[in-house]
Design an enzyme around this catalytic site. Sequence first.
Site, short mmCIF file in Angstrom:
data_model
loop_
_atom_site.label_atom_id
_atom_site.label_comp_id
_atom_site.label_asym_id
_atom_site.label_seq_id
_atom_site.Cartn_x
_atom_site.Cartn_y
_atom_site.Cartn_z
N LYS A 44 8.15 18.46 47.66
CA LYS A 44 8.76 18.82 49.19
C LYS A 44 10.32 17.27 49.32
CE LYS A 44 5.52 20.62 52.24
NZ LYS A 44 3.99 20.45 52.88
N TYR A 83 7.01 29.26 56.50
CA TYR A 83 6.13 28.02 57.79
C TYR A 83 5.19 29.45 59.18
CZ TYR A 83 4.87 24.69 54.79
OH TYR A 83 5.24 23.46 54.08
N ASN A 140 4.19 14.98 53.20
CA ASN A 140 3.40 14.32 52.87
C ASN A 140 4.07 15.49 51.14
OD1 ASN A 140 3.35 17.24 52.56
ND2 ASN A 140 1.53 17.58 53.95
N HIS A 150 3.49 21.15 48.74
CA HIS A 150 3.14 22.53 49.16
C HIS A 150 2.35 22.87 48.02
CE1 HIS A 150 2.07 26.83 50.84
NE2 HIS A 150 2.73 26.93 50.08
N GLU A 161 3.74 34.34 49.10
CA GLU A 161 4.23 33.37 48.53
C GLU A 161 5.71 33.17 47.23
OE1 GLU A 161 2.37 29.97 50.82
OE2 GLU A 161 2.82 29.36 49.85
P1 IDP Z 1 -1.22 22.29 54.05
O1 IDP Z 1 0.20 21.81 53.89
O2 IDP Z 1 -2.29 20.92 53.46
O3 IDP Z 1 -1.68 23.66 53.82
P2 IDP Z 1 -1.03 23.25 56.93
O4 IDP Z 1 -1.89 23.03 57.77
O5 IDP Z 1 -0.63 24.37 56.27
O6 IDP Z 1 -0.87 21.92 55.91
O7 IDP Z 1 0.40 22.75 57.27
C1 IDP Z 1 1.50 22.51 56.51
C2 IDP Z 1 1.81 21.08 56.59
O8 IDP Z 1 3.13 21.20 58.02
C3 IDP Z 1 1.64 20.10 56.72
O9 IDP Z 1 1.72 20.69 54.88
C4 IDP Z 1 2.44 19.09 56.61
O10 IDP Z 1 3.60 19.37 55.73
C5 IDP Z 1 2.81 19.79 58.26
N1 IDP Z 1 2.23 19.07 58.91
C6 IDP Z 1 1.16 20.04 59.05
N2 IDP Z 1 0.13 19.82 59.67
C7 IDP Z 1 0.76 18.90 60.68
C8 IDP Z 1 0.24 17.25 61.93
O11 IDP Z 1 -0.59 17.31 62.40
N3 IDP Z 1 1.61 16.49 61.65
C9 IDP Z 1 3.11 16.73 61.71
N4 IDP Z 1 2.93 17.91 60.66
C10 IDP Z 1 1.78 19.36 60.12
MG MG Z 2 -0.70 25.56 54.29
#
Ligand code: IDP
Ligand code: MG
Length: 134
Positions: A11, A51, A114, A117, A128
């Site tokens: 990312k 997303y 973070n 992905h 994907e």
């Molecule tokens: P993942 O990437 O660990 O599968 P997901 O729940 O699918 O997590 O969420 C997709 C992306 O959305 C996350 O990687 C992060 O960048 C963002 N995200 C997820 N949850 C939050 C949140 O509670 N606050 C802000 N950003 C979030």
């Molecule tokens: Mg996810």
Amino acid sequence: MIIEQTLAIIKPDAINRNLIGSIINLIEQNNLNVKDILMRRISTKEAKEFYKIHTDREFFSKLIEYMTSGPIVVMLLEGDDAVNRYRKIMGSTNPDTAESGTIRKLYGLNTTENSVHGSDSIDNADIEIKFFFK
Ligand code: IDP
Ligand code: MG
């Protein structure tokens, strides 16, 4: 051995901090093979499609803005149990609570930024991979 394919993305926050090599190193050291790779920016439309399961979440607009803020590196990874193993190598969504040694613990800034992905199931990996590699 069950050879699987999964989709990994480096990312914008990680690209900005010169972490492409370090992240690919961790992937390769864990015996996941990079079968295809590209680097580009994605449009707002593409980010919203990618997303779409999160459309109704409060963080959605922030997530779309972030994922379109700069280029990303997209990789098709292949290896034994690749989907679940890459999820383990990434660590959980929030870097603060991610397991030690994981990419997100090492490099993630916060729950949005973070660093990486990874597909969360074989079915989503398939969707994907097709999204980025026709
Ligand atoms: P993942 O990437 O660990 O599968 P997901 O729940 O699918 O997590 O969420 C997709 C992306 O959305 C996350 O990687 C992060 O960048 C963002 N995200 C997820 N949850 C939050 C949140 O509670 N606050 C802000 N950003 C979030
Ligand atoms: Mg996810």
